[in-house]
Design a protein around this motif. Structure first.
Motif, PDB file in Angstrom:
ATOM      1  N   LEU A  19      -2.580 -11.602  28.243  1.00 46.63           N
ATOM      2  CA  LEU A  19      -2.014 -12.860  27.754  1.00 46.63           C
ATOM      3  C   LEU A  19      -3.084 -13.952  27.709  1.00 46.63           C
ATOM      4  O   LEU A  19      -3.171 -14.720  26.734  1.00 46.63           O
ATOM      5  CB  LEU A  19      -0.851 -13.283  28.658  1.00 46.63           C
ATOM      6  N   PHE A  20      -3.896 -14.019  28.754  1.00 51.90           N
ATOM      7  CA  PHE A  20      -4.958 -15.042  28.801  1.00 51.90           C
ATOM      8  C   PHE A  20      -5.991 -14.811  27.689  1.00 51.90           C
ATOM      9  O   PHE A  20      -6.537 -15.772  27.129  1.00 51.90           O
ATOM     10  CB  PHE A  20      -5.664 -15.021  30.152  1.00 51.90           C
ATOM     11  N   LYS A  21      -6.270 -13.552  27.390  1.00 50.51           N
ATOM     12  CA  LYS A  21      -7.233 -13.258  26.335  1.00 50.51           C
ATOM     13  C   LYS A  21      -6.696 -13.700  24.972  1.00 50.51           C
ATOM     14  O   LYS A  21      -7.428 -14.249  24.137  1.00 50.51           O
ATOM     15  CB  LYS A  21      -7.533 -11.751  26.322  1.00 50.51           C
ATOM     16  N   ALA A  22      -5.365 -13.458  24.774  1.00 53.47           N
ATOM     17  CA  ALA A  22      -4.761 -13.838  23.493  1.00 53.47           C
ATOM     18  C   ALA A  22      -4.614 -15.349  23.373  1.00 53.47           C
ATOM     19  O   ALA A  22      -4.860 -15.923  22.315  1.00 53.47           O
ATOM     20  CB  ALA A  22      -3.402 -13.145  23.349  1.00 53.47           C
ATOM     21  N   GLU A  23      -4.163 -15.986  24.456  1.00 61.15           N
ATOM     22  CA  GLU A  23      -3.929 -17.438  24.455  1.00 61.15           C
ATOM     23  C   GLU A  23      -4.486 -18.032  25.752  1.00 61.15           C
ATOM     24  O   GLU A  23      -3.790 -18.045  26.769  1.00 61.15           O
ATOM     25  CB  GLU A  23      -2.427 -17.734  24.338  1.00 61.15           C
ATOM     26  N   PRO A  24      -5.752 -18.497  25.759  1.00 61.03           N
ATOM     27  CA  PRO A  24      -6.367 -19.033  26.988  1.00 61.03           C
ATOM     28  C   PRO A  24      -5.566 -20.178  27.623  1.00 61.03           C
ATOM     29  O   PRO A  24      -5.672 -20.419  28.820  1.00 61.03           O
ATOM     30  CB  PRO A  24      -7.736 -19.499  26.525  1.00 61.03           C
TER      31      PRO A  24
ATOM     32  N   LYS B 142      -3.625 -19.932  30.972  1.00 55.03           N
ATOM     33  CA  LYS B 142      -4.272 -19.960  32.294  1.00 55.03           C
ATOM     34  C   LYS B 142      -3.868 -21.189  33.087  1.00 55.03           C
ATOM     35  O   LYS B 142      -3.849 -21.177  34.317  1.00 55.03           O
ATOM     36  CB  LYS B 142      -5.787 -19.918  32.142  1.00 55.03           C
ATOM     37  N   LYS B 143      -3.559 -22.274  32.368  1.00 52.69           N
ATOM     38  CA  LYS B 143      -3.177 -23.508  33.040  1.00 52.69           C
ATOM     39  C   LYS B 143      -1.689 -23.555  33.403  1.00 52.69           C
ATOM     40  O   LYS B 143      -1.256 -24.438  34.130  1.00 52.69           O
ATOM     41  CB  LYS B 143      -3.520 -24.703  32.150  1.00 52.69           C
TER      42      LYS B 143
ATOM     43  N   ALA C   6      -1.057 -17.907  39.477  1.00 50.23           N
ATOM     44  CA  ALA C   6      -1.303 -17.249  40.769  1.00 50.23           C
ATOM     45  C   ALA C   6      -1.881 -15.853  40.573  1.00 50.23           C
ATOM     46  O   ALA C   6      -1.451 -15.099  39.711  1.00 50.23           O
ATOM     47  CB  ALA C   6      -0.004 -17.164  41.559  1.00 50.23           C
ATOM     48  N   ASP C   7      -2.900 -15.535  41.365  1.00 51.39           N
ATOM     49  CA  ASP C   7      -3.489 -14.199  41.316  1.00 51.39           C
ATOM     50  C   ASP C   7      -2.651 -13.228  42.148  1.00 51.39           C
ATOM     51  O   ASP C   7      -1.858 -13.626  42.993  1.00 51.39           O
ATOM     52  CB  ASP C   7      -4.915 -14.222  41.884  1.00 51.39           C
ATOM     53  N   GLU C   8      -2.856 -11.920  41.890  1.00 54.25           N
ATOM     54  CA  GLU C   8      -2.227 -10.884  42.714  1.00 54.25           C
ATOM     55  C   GLU C   8      -3.099 -10.738  43.958  1.00 54.25           C
ATOM     56  O   GLU C   8      -4.043  -9.942  43.993  1.00 54.25           O
ATOM     57  CB  GLU C   8      -2.139  -9.569  41.930  1.00 54.25           C
ATOM     58  N   SER C   9      -2.787 -11.527  44.985  1.00 51.36           N
ATOM     59  CA  SER C   9      -3.688 -11.685  46.127  1.00 51.36           C
ATOM     60  C   SER C   9      -3.930 -10.398  46.904  1.00 51.36           C
ATOM     61  O   SER C   9      -4.979 -10.237  47.529  1.00 51.36           O
ATOM     62  CB  SER C   9      -3.134 -12.756  47.074  1.00 51.36           C
ATOM     63  N   ASP C  10      -2.940  -9.456  46.898  1.00 48.23           N
ATOM     64  CA  ASP C  10      -3.126  -8.250  47.705  1.00 48.23           C
ATOM     65  C   ASP C  10      -3.709  -7.085  46.908  1.00 48.23           C
ATOM     66  O   ASP C  10      -3.672  -5.936  47.355  1.00 48.23           O
ATOM     67  CB  ASP C  10      -1.792  -7.822  48.347  1.00 48.23           C
ATOM     68  N   LEU C  11      -4.250  -7.380  45.728  1.00 48.84           N
ATOM     69  CA  LEU C  11      -4.901  -6.337  44.928  1.00 48.84           C
ATOM     70  C   LEU C  11      -6.416  -6.502  45.029  1.00 48.84           C
ATOM     71  O   LEU C  11      -7.025  -7.279  44.308  1.00 48.84           O
ATOM     72  CB  LEU C  11      -4.474  -6.423  43.457  1.00 48.84           C
TER      73      LEU C  11
END
Length: 869
Positions: free
Chosen positions: A694-699, A702-703, A709-714
């Motif tokens: 999604l971020f690659k298609a529409e930056p 990201k905002k 939020a990141d996948e913190s446990d990965l």
């Protein structure tokens, strides 16, 4: 006090100073808190459900075997303290039991149950009825009680065939007016005379599903459903739905029971060893050795009692059938059963390695062999039989610390079995040589066959299946009797509260026992013989099982049914505390606490309070009404399906704890939880990849806080491991697909594909995963098929909901690892509570009840959504 609430109250805010209450009720105001019982890691303070591991109970709190004079907060000498018939200095021992002479009660201590009535119409005495002990009986045994009060607001127009059945000669006679079934549509006379038995599904299935069921079915499926509908009998729509008449049937025809196949000797090269040498055992002794060999690596083989009982019984067999080579087997320690164990394991492996076609063929052969035993003709209609298979011989395993575990269970033969059939029915022929012990024609009982097992001398019965009309009537009657208690419970509680201060010792003890049965849902309990497990209930509690803690706490610590430890520290009324102190005075630890109360006398008194009332009815009543209230207290408006399931299971869990329905945590529980945790992280990995795409298609996304939020446990290690697992699975799929394609080509007479095609496919898979490896840490992802941003957002949302639901499922499974939810659901919770709740909250009944339970409770599936216990 309201009559439709439980007396139990789990309370955290009313604890005494320095107390840690685990299963506690307070002032008897008739309310139940929705919070669960507080659980800690301290086994001294928690029920067994929180301290049991793999069947071994944790060490109980240290107790002094020598009694010390307890210190109490008060020492009142008022008239309320001591009844006129107080305990003497030492109870008189009669037949090994503590007995005290009554001084003023005017009743005998040895109150016994009324003698059974003689069979009517000059019939010969039927085979012995099963003597059910409260502590050792199955939870689902029907209550031998008076007709249950019919549910209110249940009017119905009965189908024509139902009316014919009700007016027929074989209909049981009834003194009370029969309950009217729920209103249903008229059925035209020209329609099939057999009623449609397909239960109405809960409203949760929705209109769409209902329309699907109306759509025409094709082929075998439609035919099969029509056959099932014809076979099911809607007995609950009959005028005699409760089936309380003394006559249960007019005609009964069945094929008896099926015996296990005879023993097949082991191959010549497979023999046990003694002192390192092979022993040539005859088949009779070899079979018993095989029973033990099969359990060689189980916990049973590590148990001294189990080993001792097995070896003793095996030696008895070998006296009659000694080793053919003259070996004298005198020491258990010198026996080596490993060769037999390895052979049995190899046979198991062979069965597992069977192809699906071979397994289907074996199952088909077994089903054909058993087909005629699975059903019977009851009053001309076909009904399913329950346990038609005779249990094979083996070693008794028992539950808990049973003194007879490891003893040999003999092979049951036709000469051991009494059959019950109609007078005009043909006598079935057993599937092994021999003649039946006896044939009887008793239409006042519901069993088809019975025999007595050799371990505990218990009667074994063959009944109709759980979904049959007779079983269903028994279940419905049981729950209706519990519902009837709502109309009497306030008066009964007032009466025993008054008797707590009675001047007659027997009455005061009985009232105190009733107090505990009502408040704590204790089983009544019976005296046990020396060769039975030392399990107790309320009436059989000994002084050692109950400890007093000033100012008003009572600590229970004993083994209940199935040797499950019951530990509970509860706050009680001041008068109850005084009574327990009086009952324990001048007694030894092994003396009965309630030495003037028996289960028989207690149930006789309860029957006087309400016809058909027993201690077990109280238990069923408290379980069901508590469950109903806990469900009603939950606000599930807008809740997800998993949140509803968790709320239901949480209420079920509290009732199971109340009833002490414990189990050992499954051995695979930790492994299962680890797999579930891995699955959650796998879902998060998928969501991460979608976010990066999604971020690659529409930056600009990201905002967006929704996706920020990141996948913190990965971490990188997990991602590498997971991608490697995914690659291996893809390669395995490709190989299976290639093999299946080649098989199909061979069947069509064509040449198989070349191996190079498979190699190319595997190479393509590896290339895809090399590209994934390059994406690590870049925050970007390439999709195999490009998706618009709307689809990516939708997929991310679905994964988020899936993760949330799966986490709730993990919490639910971990919370219930040591609580047996099934026992209360099968035996103590009125199934109509669940059926109505499912309709109200739009939950499929299949989420709550297994297929077996839906079959067992068809009468509950059609309940109105506004039905309440």
């Amino acid at each position: 006090m309201s009559t439709d609430v439980a007396m139990l109250r789990y309370s955290d805010d009313e604890q005494g100073p320095g107390s840690t209450t685990t299963n506690r009720w307070a002032n008897g105001n008739g309310t139940v808190k929705s919070e669960d019982v507080e659980m800690s890691d301290d086994d001294d303070d928690v029920p067994l459900s929180q301290s049991t591991r793999n069947g071994a109970t944790s060490s109980p709190p240290p107790r002094n075997l020598k009694r010390k004079k307890p210190v109490y907060a008060e020492s009142s000498s008022s008239d309320d303290d001591t009844p006129l018939a107080s305990s003497p200095a030492k109870p008189v021992k009669v037949n090994g039991n503590s007995k005290l002479k009554r001084e003023t009660s005017g009743t005998s201590d040895s109150e016994v149950a009324p003698k059974a009535k003689k069979a009517a119409n000059g019939r010969s005495k039927p085979p012995p009825r099963k003597k059910v002990k409260e502590e050792s009986s199955d939870d689902d045994q029907p209550l031998a009680s008076s007709p249950a009060k019919p549910p209110r607001k249940r009017k119905a127009k009965v189908e024509s065939d139902a009316e014919d059945d009700a007016d027929s000669d074989d209909a049981p006679s009834k003194k009370k007016a029969a309950p009217k079934p729920r209103q249903r549509k008229k059925v035209k006379d020209e329609e099939d005379t057999k009623p449609d038995m397909k239960p109405k599904k809960a409203a949760a299935k929705g209109k769409a599903k209902a329309e699907d069921t109306k759509s025409p079915k094709k082929g075998k499926t439609k035919k099969k459903e029509e056959e099932e509908e014809e076979e099911v009998f809607k007995w609950w729509e009959q005028t005699d739905a409760n089936g309380d008449g003394s006559v249960k049937w007019s005609t009964l025809e069945h094929n008896g029971v099926i015996f296990p196949p005879p023993y097949e000797s082991l191959p010549k090269g497979v023999k046990m060893k003694y002192n390192g040498k092979s022993v040539d055992l005859p088949p009779e002794a070899e079979e018993v050795a095989g029973f033990y060999a099969a359990l060689l690596e189980s916990d049973h083989a590590k148990d001294k009692t189990f080993n001792s009982n097995f070896f003793g019984d095996w030696q008895t067999v070998m006296k009659k059938y000694p080793p053919r080579d003259g070996t004298k087997i005198a020491s258990f320690e010198n026996c080596d059963f490993r060769p037999i164990f390895e052979h049995l394991e190899a046979e198991k492996a062979k069965k597992k390695a069977m192809t699906s076609d071979e397994k289907k063929a074996a199952k088909k052969a077994k089903d054909e062999l058993e087909a005629k035993y699975t059903t019977c003709l009851l009053d001309g209609r076909k009904e399913k039989v329950g346990n038609f298979r005779v249990e094979p011989p083996g070693l008794f395993r028992g539950r808990g610390d049973h003194p007879k575990k490891g003893a040999l269970k003999f092979r049951v033969r036709p000469e051991d079995i009494t059959l019950n059939i109609g007078k005009e029915a043909p006598t079935p022929v057993p599937n092994m040589p021999g003649k039946w012990k006896a044939i009887t024609h008793d239409n006042t009982v519901t069993w088809l066959a019975n025999w007595t097992e050799n371990i505990n001398g218990n009667h074994k019965y063959v009944f109709l299946a759980a979904g049959s009309s007779l079983k269903g009537q028994s279940d419905m009657q049981k729950f209706e009797k519990a519902r009837e208690l709502k109309n009497h419970v306030d008066r009964i509680r007032q009466n025993y509260q008054s008797d707590l201060k009675s001047k007659v010792m027997a009455d005061r003890q009985r009232a105190t026992a009733m107090y505990f049965i009502d408040k704590l849902a204790l089983r009544a309990g019976n005296e046990k013989n020396d060769d039975e497990a030392d399990t107790v209930g309320c009436c059989s509690l000994r002084c050692e099982h109950v400890t007093l803690e000033a100012p008003d706490f009572v600590v229970f610590d004993f083994l209940g049914k199935d040797s499950i430890r019951y530990y509970n520290r509860v706050q009680v009324e001041a008068q109850v505390f005084k009574n327990i102190r009086i009952f324990k005075d001048n007694k030894e630890d092994d003396d009965n606490l309630f030495d003037r109360v028996t289960t028989t006398s207690l149930n006789k008194h309860l029957n006087n309070e309400m016809k058909g009332l027993t201690a077990k009815v109280f238990r069923t009543f408290n379980a069901s009404i508590t469950f109903q209230r806990l469900l009603d207290d939950e606000d599930l408006k807008g809740a997800s399906l998993q949140e509803k399931l968790n709320a239901y299971n949480n209420a079920n869990r509290k009732v199971a704890i109340l009833c002490n329905h414990q189990r050992s945590a499954p051995k695979t529980h930790d492994q299962s939880m680890e797999k579930m945790r891995y699955k959650v992280r796998a879902f998060k990995y998928e969501r991460m990849k979608l976010r990066h795409a999604l971020f690659k298609a529409e930056p600009k996304f990201k905002k967006n806080a929704k996706y920020k939020a990141d996948e913190s446990d990965l971490d990188d290690d997990f991602i590498a491991e997971h991608e490697d697992n995914l690659k291996n699975k893809e390669i395995e799929k490709a190989e299976k697909k290639f093999d299946n394609e080649n098989k199909k080509l061979e069947e069509d007479g064509k040449k198989p594909q070349k191996d190079s095609i498979l190699k190319d496919r595997i190479a393509a898979i590896k290339d895809d995963f090399k590209a994934l490896a390059k994406e690590r840490g870049t925050g970007k992802a390439n999709m195999k098929r490009e998706k618009p941003t709307e689809k990516l957002e939708e997929s991310i949302g679905k994964l988020t909901e899936k993760i949330k639901a799966f986490k709730l499922q993990m919490v639910d499974r971990d919370a219930g690892k040591e609580v047996a939810l099934g026992t209360s659901k099968i035996n103590y919770l009125d199934p109509r509570i669940t059926a109505a709740w499912c309709q109200i909250h739009d939950v499929p009944i299949e989420k709550m009840f297994s297929k077996t339970l839906i079959t067992k409770f068809p009468w509950a599936m059609e309940v109105d959504p506004d039905w309440k216990f």
